[in-house]
Motif scaffolding. Structure first.
Motif, PDB file in Angstrom:
ATOM      1  N   ASP A  28       7.313  -5.081  -1.633  1.00  0.00           N
ATOM      2  CA  ASP A  28       8.023  -4.426  -0.520  1.00  0.00           C
ATOM      3  C   ASP A  28       9.513  -4.314  -0.827  1.00  0.00           C
ATOM      4  OD1 ASP A  28       7.770  -3.055   1.970  1.00  0.00           O
ATOM      5  OD2 ASP A  28       8.677  -4.744   3.010  1.00  0.00           O
ATOM      6  N   ASP A  33      11.391  -2.351   2.510  1.00  0.00           N
ATOM      7  CA  ASP A  33      12.646  -3.016   2.878  1.00  0.00           C
ATOM      8  C   ASP A  33      12.554  -4.528   2.729  1.00  0.00           C
ATOM      9  OD1 ASP A  33      10.859  -3.382   4.849  1.00  0.00           O
ATOM     10  OD2 ASP A  33      12.167  -2.806   6.516  1.00  0.00           O
ATOM     11  N   ASN A  39       6.558 -10.410   7.699  1.00  0.00           N
ATOM     12  CA  ASN A  39       5.794  -9.874   8.830  1.00  0.00           C
ATOM     13  C   ASN A  39       4.365 -10.409   8.830  1.00  0.00           C
ATOM     14  OD1 ASN A  39       7.926  -8.345   9.766  1.00  0.00           O
ATOM     15  ND2 ASN A  39       7.323  -6.496   8.680  1.00  0.00           N
ATOM     16  N   ALA A  77       6.401  -1.544  10.650  1.00  0.00           N
ATOM     17  CA  ALA A  77       5.326  -0.579  10.869  1.00  0.00           C
ATOM     18  C   ALA A  77       3.992  -1.295  10.982  1.00  0.00           C
ATOM     19  CB  ALA A  77       5.288   0.405   9.704  1.00  0.00           C
ATOM     20  N   SER A  78       3.870  -2.412  10.264  1.00  0.00           N
ATOM     21  CA  SER A  78       2.553  -3.039  10.176  1.00  0.00           C
ATOM     22  C   SER A  78       2.133  -3.763  11.454  1.00  0.00           C
ATOM     23  CB  SER A  78       2.485  -3.971   8.961  1.00  0.00           C
ATOM     24  OG  SER A  78       3.556  -4.864   8.965  1.00  0.00           O
ATOM     25  N   LEU A  81       0.149  -1.518  13.817  1.00  0.00           N
ATOM     26  CA  LEU A  81      -1.063  -1.080  13.109  1.00  0.00           C
ATOM     27  C   LEU A  81      -2.096  -2.201  13.062  1.00  0.00           C
ATOM     28  CD1 LEU A  81       0.647   0.827  10.146  1.00  0.00           C
ATOM     29  CD2 LEU A  81      -0.481   1.830  12.129  1.00  0.00           C
ATOM     30  N   ILE A 115      -6.194   2.124  13.118  1.00  0.00           N
ATOM     31  CA  ILE A 115      -5.007   2.175  12.245  1.00  0.00           C
ATOM     32  C   ILE A 115      -4.732   3.619  11.835  1.00  0.00           C
ATOM     33  CG2 ILE A 115      -4.003   1.450  10.039  1.00  0.00           C
ATOM     34  CD1 ILE A 115      -5.553  -1.122  10.212  1.00  0.00           C
ATOM     35  N   ALA A 121      -2.401   8.458   9.487  1.00  0.00           N
ATOM     36  CA  ALA A 121      -2.517   8.454   8.026  1.00  0.00           C
ATOM     37  C   ALA A 121      -3.978   8.410   7.612  1.00  0.00           C
ATOM     38  CB  ALA A 121      -1.770   7.247   7.462  1.00  0.00           C
ATOM     39  N   LYS A 174       3.446   8.464   3.839  1.00  0.00           N
ATOM     40  CA  LYS A 174       3.673   7.753   5.105  1.00  0.00           C
ATOM     41  C   LYS A 174       4.448   6.464   4.799  1.00  0.00           C
ATOM     42  CE  LYS A 174       1.671  10.407   8.084  1.00  0.00           C
ATOM     43  NZ  LYS A 174       0.613  11.115   7.455  1.00  0.00           N
ATOM     44  N   GLY A 175       5.050   5.901   5.833  1.00  0.00           N
ATOM     45  CA  GLY A 175       5.765   4.634   5.644  1.00  0.00           C
ATOM     46  C   GLY A 175       7.090   4.833   4.916  1.00  0.00           C
ATOM     47  N   ARG A 176       7.822   3.732   4.792  1.00  0.00           N
ATOM     48  CA  ARG A 176       9.159   3.814   4.184  1.00  0.00           C
ATOM     49  C   ARG A 176       9.143   4.360   2.767  1.00  0.00           C
ATOM     50  NH1 ARG A 176      12.757   0.897   7.198  1.00  0.00           N
ATOM     51  NH2 ARG A 176      11.738  -0.504   8.658  1.00  0.00           N
ATOM     52  N   ASP A 189       1.341  -0.418  -3.363  1.00  0.00           N
ATOM     53  CA  ASP A 189       1.792  -0.475  -1.967  1.00  0.00           C
ATOM     54  C   ASP A 189       1.611  -1.908  -1.417  1.00  0.00           C
ATOM     55  OD1 ASP A 189       2.465   0.601   0.717  1.00  0.00           O
ATOM     56  OD2 ASP A 189       0.442  -0.098   1.117  1.00  0.00           O
ATOM     57  N   PRO A 190       2.656  -2.457  -0.798  1.00  0.00           N
ATOM     58  CA  PRO A 190       2.542  -3.836  -0.283  1.00  0.00           C
ATOM     59  C   PRO A 190       1.426  -4.028   0.743  1.00  0.00           C
ATOM     60  CG  PRO A 190       4.689  -2.847   0.307  1.00  0.00           C
ATOM     61  CD  PRO A 190       4.022  -1.924  -0.645  1.00  0.00           C
TER      62      PRO A 190
HETATM   63  P1  ADP Z   1       7.949  -1.614   7.502  1.00  0.00           P
HETATM   64  O1  ADP Z   1       7.456  -0.505   6.648  1.00  0.00           O
HETATM   65  O2  ADP Z   1       8.335  -1.163   8.865  1.00  0.00           O
HETATM   66  O3  ADP Z   1       9.017  -2.432   6.830  1.00  0.00           O
HETATM   67  P2  ADP Z   1       5.996  -3.573   6.703  1.00  0.00           P
HETATM   68  O4  ADP Z   1       6.873  -3.803   5.525  1.00  0.00           O
HETATM   69  O5  ADP Z   1       5.524  -4.802   7.421  1.00  0.00           O
HETATM   70  O6  ADP Z   1       6.688  -2.590   7.738  1.00  0.00           O
HETATM   71  O7  ADP Z   1       4.691  -2.802   6.279  1.00  0.00           O
HETATM   72  C1  ADP Z   1       4.714  -1.812   5.279  1.00  0.00           C
HETATM   73  C2  ADP Z   1       3.286  -1.364   5.022  1.00  0.00           C
HETATM   74  O8  ADP Z   1       2.738  -0.735   6.170  1.00  0.00           O
HETATM   75  C3  ADP Z   1       3.192  -0.342   3.917  1.00  0.00           C
HETATM   76  O9  ADP Z   1       3.114  -0.978   2.665  1.00  0.00           O
HETATM   77  C4  ADP Z   1       1.929   0.432   4.258  1.00  0.00           C
HETATM   78  O10 ADP Z   1       0.786  -0.145   3.661  1.00  0.00           O
HETATM   79  C5  ADP Z   1       1.811   0.253   5.745  1.00  0.00           C
HETATM   80  N1  ADP Z   1       2.107   1.486   6.467  1.00  0.00           N
HETATM   81  C6  ADP Z   1       3.322   2.023   6.702  1.00  0.00           C
HETATM   82  N2  ADP Z   1       3.214   3.165   7.415  1.00  0.00           N
HETATM   83  C7  ADP Z   1       1.876   3.345   7.649  1.00  0.00           C
HETATM   84  C8  ADP Z   1       1.086   4.344   8.337  1.00  0.00           C
HETATM   85  N3  ADP Z   1       1.647   5.371   8.965  1.00  0.00           N
HETATM   86  N4  ADP Z   1      -0.248   4.177   8.351  1.00  0.00           N
HETATM   87  C9  ADP Z   1      -0.831   3.121   7.749  1.00  0.00           C
HETATM   88  N5  ADP Z   1      -0.149   2.160   7.095  1.00  0.00           N
HETATM   89  C10 ADP Z   1       1.184   2.269   7.037  1.00  0.00           C
END
Ligand code: ADP
Ligand code: MG
Length: 212
Positions: A28, A33, A39, A77-78, A81, A115, A121, A174-176, A189-190
């Motif tokens: 991550d 970030d 988390n 984000a997690s 979800l 999710i 996604a 999707k995601g950061r 992907d984390p």
């Molecule tokens: P953030 O991205 O807010 O820092 P986390 O680091 O806890 O939250 O989680 C990141 C993970 O969340 C990503 O590696 C990815 O697997 C998952 N993720 C991010 N956005 C989505 C989405 N829209 N749908 C499904 N999983 C997602």
């Protein structure tokens, strides 16, 4: 499966997440970030701390309780979800006292669907869903076929690992990580990694542990 199994599984996932701290953190940090490990660790702690309350509940209510707790505990984000994953599993199991493998597989699929809906996604977007969708589909198929537990667990582990590794060659949409474009290539992907670690922990607990 009963609520004691759910608590044992949560404890197994917690230990496995802690054992993979360095790897999850570094993933991550590379394409997010850096907070994903924190988390997920916080989420595991919250579930395990609920143990006393959960053990008095049927699985459906235990899952809902876990989901509600995670919504208010995990950030990023997690959090929403994973929270909605457990809430949907619980809703799917309403009225089922002790789910069998097929009922559990259907509930898991409902959780994964939640999710997808919440994260908007699908497979191929470099997220946790790249592990969760194929693994859940495979479980549905194997449970419908009546495969034995050893076979199911070994196949699920293979599926989770292969799909976790495949996120390395994906661009995130999707995601950061999607802000990075091609710079995310070469990094797993984390969320896919923590999902694979969780699948391994539950499968190992079911095949080596004393779960019913
Ligand atoms: P953030 O991205 O807010 O820092 P986390 O680091 O806890 O939250 O989680 C990141 C993970 O969340 C990503 O590696 C990815 O697997 C998952 N993720 C991010 N956005 C989505 C989405 N829209 N749908 C499904 N999983 C997602
Ligand atoms: Mg993050």
């Amino acid at each position: 499966m009963n609520t004691r199994d759910i608590v044992t599984a949560a404890e197994a996932v917690q230990s496995a997440i802690l054992a993979n701290e360095a790897h999850i953190e570094s993933l991550d940090r590379a394409i997010g970030d850096g907070d994903h490990f924190i988390n997920v660790r916080r989420g595991c702690e919250a579930i395990v701390a609920l143990k006393g309350d959960l053990l008095g509940l049927p699985p459906a209510q235990a899952f809902e309780r876990i989901g509600m707790k995670l919504l208010s505990t995990i950030g990023g984000a997690s959090g929403p979800l994973i929270g909605s994953f457990f809430i949907s599993m619980g809703r799917d199991l309403a009225g089922v006292e002790e789910p069998d493998a097929k009922q559990f597989a259907v509930a898991l699929a409902a959780g994964v669907e939640a999710i997808k809906q919440r994260g908007k996604a699908d497979v191929g977007e470099k997220t946790m869903l790249d592990v969760l969708i194929p693994t859940s589909r495979l479980l549905l198929r194997l449970a419908a076929e009546g495969s034995d537990r050893e076979t199911v667990c070994s196949k699920l582990k293979q599926e989770a690992e292969a799909n976790m590794l495949a996120t390395r060659d994906m661009i995130a949409t999707k995601g950061r990580a999607h802000f990075l474009g091609e710079r995310a290539l070469g990094h797993i992907d984390p969320g896919a990694k923590t999902s694979q670690v969780a699948v391994f922990a539950v499968c190992d607990m079911l095949t080596e542990g004393a779960a019913s």
